[in-house]
Design an enzyme around this catalytic site. Structure first.
Site, short mmCIF file in Angstrom:
data_model
loop_
_atom_site.label_atom_id
_atom_site.label_comp_id
_atom_site.label_asym_id
_atom_site.label_seq_id
_atom_site.Cartn_x
_atom_site.Cartn_y
_atom_site.Cartn_z
N GLU A 206 -16.12 14.57 54.64
CA GLU A 206 -15.20 14.29 55.76
C GLU A 206 -15.94 14.35 57.10
O GLU A 206 -15.57 15.11 58.01
CB GLU A 206 -13.98 15.24 55.73
CG GLU A 206 -13.13 15.03 54.50
CD GLU A 206 -11.73 15.65 54.53
OE1 GLU A 206 -11.43 16.41 55.48
OE2 GLU A 206 -10.95 15.37 53.62
N GLU A 325 -11.15 13.27 46.82
CA GLU A 325 -10.10 14.26 47.10
C GLU A 325 -8.78 13.52 47.13
O GLU A 325 -8.62 12.58 47.91
CB GLU A 325 -10.34 15.00 48.43
CG GLU A 325 -11.50 15.97 48.37
CD GLU A 325 -11.63 16.83 49.62
OE1 GLU A 325 -10.60 17.16 50.25
OE2 GLU A 325 -12.78 17.17 49.98
O1 AHR Z 1 -9.11 20.31 49.79
C1 AHR Z 1 -8.92 21.00 50.98
C2 AHR Z 1 -9.64 20.35 52.15
O2 AHR Z 1 -9.10 19.10 52.40
C3 AHR Z 1 -11.10 20.07 51.95
O3 AHR Z 1 -11.88 21.18 52.24
C4 AHR Z 1 -11.37 18.98 52.92
O4 AHR Z 1 -12.40 18.12 52.52
C5 AHR Z 1 -10.03 18.28 53.05
O5 AHR Z 1 -9.66 18.13 54.36
#
Ligand code: AHR
Length: 537
Positions: A206, A325
């Site tokens: 991110e 994610e």
């Molecule tokens: O999964 C929780 C968080 O969500 C992670 O650390 C991040 O990559 C995303 O914003």
């Protein structure tokens, strides 16, 4: 009516409501609807890579510490410090790839802090998550040990935000160089003469946010620099993943790819897409649930559009699209902020199945998907709690993933339903990624996906309605089915979950299916996920 609630949506919603009123009562006390569907066995999409069912574990809350790792001296049954119940359940589930150590934590993680004698490892504040003291007792060797125990392939997220190209190239040498260098010999001295052979390496996480608030041009510049030295250290044995967008941010992808300009080989490109929930997990209303479910067509749209954009730079699809994610991110309890502990309900299982169905349908465009996260965080497949964290339960999402196992490594097939077309993304759902503003929506409809390998076919049906039982008549074009069996995950209560007192409240059960040559008939009670496996010829 909200000004964002379009006339088209309103017409659809009203039509759905008046149709529901005309339908007969079903066997489960709900409205009953007949649904027609078709599996086109002659229209192949692509391989359902087992990697679509991958997971993610961060140093966050009790995912790693307390969830995976309880320590060697713990009263909780463990295998060299790893929670035994978690190992057993995850082995049964099969975790193709496990991403670690973050998340946001990855860009504040320095791998050297997590090797060598545990008592000598430095202690830091986890500045991303709850400011607890991280003692680094779980590091590279422990993570690799866990991956080996559960049979998962490791996927490391390297630190760009507070790291350096040197730190990343050294980590690769430490893990993968056979012997003779100081770093490889240090690994051997720390207990692993055999190299770890880590293939997947993320270059930051991110970077548009917690990884350093980069602009896409800056993030791509970092990728060029880091990947140059990572490639020198790892050669073609490492698979380097660049940081893609939040949701369907096409400006990010254009800026990133224009700057990359083919100068440095990037193997994979990762996007993140969370499906926000506006209520606490156990308190969903049908309306809030539908708002969340209707984000899934947005996810599908993002995959289609991001892949098309990548294709314009990479027509031979050498770059794999990752969704590393994803998952439901509901409104968290006050005491859970910074820990992201979240219950998984029947709604969460349906949401997982909506996601896994769409991955099958877009199998040609995806390389890997990692749900967030493995244990105790967000849409986890296991939860641990109780006195001294002794209990370990399989969540409803665990069972949803189980129902998709029969698809692994099969070829996804085109499916057709008589509901809204899957490509009809217009006007549905909220904004892209976390923080989108969902708008009122019509209820979602039957979702399905199918796959085949030789004589075996798998079809998964999802009924996301809380008030409609579906009688599905599914044709099979191009094959004849000889026999079949079905399994179902179902609870009429959208907020039902597996608690520490009732760990098997919502579990998979055998289900009836009628198989007659070219057709399959199955009843889907409201809020259910069913997988039918068939022998076809
Ligand atoms: O999964 C929780 C968080 O969500 C992670 O650390 C991040 O990559 C995303 O914003």
């Amino acid at each position: 009516m909200s000004s964002n609630f379009t006339r088209r949506q309103f017409t659809r919603a009203s039509a759905a409501a008046s149709l529901a009123a005309l339908l007969p009562q079903g066997v489960f006390g709900n409205t009953s609807a007949t649904k027609k569907a078709m599996v086109h066995a002659d229209q192949e999409i692509g391989t359902v890579r087992p990697e679509f069912h991958s997971h993610f574990a961060e140093h966050l809350g009790s995912c790693t510490y307390g969830g995976i790792w309880v320590g060697r001296n713990s009263p909780i049954p463990n295998i060299n410090g790893f929670r035994k119940a978690a190992v057993d359940y995850l082995k049964e589930l099969g975790v193709p790839v496990l991403r670690w150590p973050g998340g946001c934590y990855a860009d504040d993680y320095h791998w050297r802090d997590g090797i060598g004698p545990a008592e000598k490892r430095p202690k830091h504040v986890n500045v991303n998550w709850g400011k607890y003291i991280e003692d680094n007792s779980f590091g590279t060797h422990e993570f690799m040990g866990f991956c080996r125990l559960i049979g998962a392939e490791p996927y490391f997220a390297a630190n760009v935000g507070t790291g350096s190209p040197r730190e990343m190239r050294d980590w690769i040498e430490y893990c993968n160089f056979p012997a003779g260098s100081t770093l490889a010999d240090e690994r051997a001295a720390n207990g692993s003469p055999e190299p770890f052979r880590v293939k997947y390496w993320g270059v930051g996480n991110e970077l548009w946010g917690c990884g350093g608030n980069y602009r896409p041009e800056g993030a791509a510049g970092e990728f060029r620099r880091y990947a140059t030295f990572a490639r020198l250290a790892g050669g073609n044995d490492v698979y380097l993943v660049g940081c893609g967008p939040n949701g369907n941010d096409t400006a990010w992808t254009r800026g990133f790819m224009d700057t990359l300009a083919g100068r440095t080989r990037m193997n994979g490109y990762s996007m993140h897409y969370y499906e926000t929930g506006i209520l606490p997990p156990e308190q969903f209303t049908p309306e809030a649930m539908y708002t969340q479910f209707n984000l899934f067509p947005r996810v599908e749209q993002s995959i289609v559009q991001q892949r098309a954009l990548l294709d314009s730079y990479d027509p031979n699809r050498n770059i794999g699209l990752f969704l590393d994610e994803w998952g439901v991110w509901d409104r968290l309890r006050e005491d859970s902020k910074g820990r992201l502990w979240q219950q998984s309900t029947m709604r969460s299982a349906v949401a997982a199945a909506l996601g896994l169905n769409l991955f099958n349908r877009q199998a040609d465009k995806l390389y890997m998907c990692n749900i967030a996260q493995l244990i105790n965080v967000l849409q986890s497949v296991l939860l641990t709690d109780g006195p001294e964290g002794k209990n370990c339960v399989r969540t409803t999402s665990y069972h949803a993933f189980m129902l998709f196992k029969p698809h692994r490594a099969k070829t996804a097939l085109r499916v057709e339903t008589d509901g809204p077309k899957l490509t009809d993304f217009g006007g549905r759902g909220g904004g892209g990624g976390r923080g989108g503003q969902p708008q009122p929506e019509p209820p979602p409809d039957l979702s399905m996906s199918a796959s085949r390998l030789g004589p075996e076919m798998a079809i998964t049906f999802v009924n996301p309605r809380h008030d409609v039982d579906m009688q599905v008549e599914c044709g099979l074009r191009g094959v004849t089915a000889k026999q079949g069996r079905a399994q179902i995950l179902h609870d009429p209560d959208i907020n039902a979950y597996n608690s520490f007192d009732k760990p098997d409240q919502v579990t998979i059960k055998p289900h009836e299916v009628a198989v007659e040559g070219g057709s399959v008939r199955v009843t889907l009670p409201a809020m259910s996920v069913a997988t039918v496996t068939l022998q076809v010829g």
